[in-house]
Design a protein around this motif. Structure first.
Motif, short mmCIF file in Angstrom:
data_model
loop_
_atom_site.label_atom_id
_atom_site.label_comp_id
_atom_site.label_asym_id
_atom_site.label_seq_id
_atom_site.Cartn_x
_atom_site.Cartn_y
_atom_site.Cartn_z
N MET A 9 0.84 -1.20 0.00
CA MET A 9 0.00 0.00 0.00
C MET A 9 0.88 1.25 0.00
O MET A 9 1.95 1.26 0.59
N GLY A 12 1.13 3.21 3.58
CA GLY A 12 0.35 2.55 4.62
C GLY A 12 -1.15 2.75 4.51
O GLY A 12 -1.91 2.24 5.33
N TRP A 13 -1.61 3.49 3.50
CA TRP A 13 -3.05 3.76 3.33
C TRP A 13 -3.73 2.52 2.77
O TRP A 13 -3.45 2.09 1.66
N THR A 21 -5.38 -0.03 -2.97
CA THR A 21 -6.10 0.01 -1.71
C THR A 21 -6.74 -1.33 -1.44
O THR A 21 -7.04 -2.08 -2.37
N GLU A 29 -10.66 7.42 4.82
CA GLU A 29 -9.34 6.88 4.51
C GLU A 29 -8.76 6.32 5.80
O GLU A 29 -8.97 6.90 6.87
N ALA A 31 -5.12 4.40 7.45
CA ALA A 31 -3.72 4.00 7.23
C ALA A 31 -3.13 3.43 8.51
O ALA A 31 -3.51 3.80 9.61
N LYS A 33 0.73 3.37 9.71
CA LYS A 33 1.99 3.98 9.27
C LYS A 33 3.12 3.66 10.25
O LYS A 33 2.92 3.68 11.46
N THR A 92 -2.11 4.58 13.62
CA THR A 92 -3.27 4.30 12.78
C THR A 92 -3.96 5.63 12.58
O THR A 92 -4.19 6.37 13.53
#
Length: 106
Positions: A9, A12-13, A21, A29, A31, A33, A92
């Motif tokens: 991704m 991180g998304w 995705t 959205e 993520a 990360k 997150t």
């Protein structure tokens, strides 16, 4: 059933209106990360989206304050923040709505 790798991704998304995705939607959205100590993001804000950041592990500086594991920071539209990972960190992030091109650098 579908499955994906977080490493595939972009940034991180994993949920949102972009590719790749795991779940495509414009509603929000999401993520996960990973940051190394010292990683930074420049000051920015959103005009439309509310951004919720949960510090899963580590310590960061956002909005000029130190935050650590378990802290949840909610940024409303117009709130300005930069980001610095003080330690290796996992976050997150949820953005509502999933407003593409809604990140403005200061």
């Amino acid at each position: 059933m579908k499955n994906y790798k977080l490493s595939d991704m972009k940034g991180g998304w994993i949920v949102g209106g972009f590719e790749p995705t795991a779940y495509s939607t414009l509603d929000c959205e999401v993520a996960v990360k990973y940051y190394k100590a010292g990683d930074t993001e420049s000051e920015h804000f959103h005009k439309i989206a509310t951004e919720i950041t949960c510090i899963v592990s580590g310590e960061v500086i956002m909005c000029g304050k130190n935050w650590s594991t378990g802290d949840v920071i909610v940024l409303s539209p117009g709130d300005i923040t930069s980001f610095k990972a003080v330690t290796d960190t996992i976050t997150t992030v949820v953005k509502l709505p999933g407003a593409l091109n809604d990140k403005y650098t200061v």
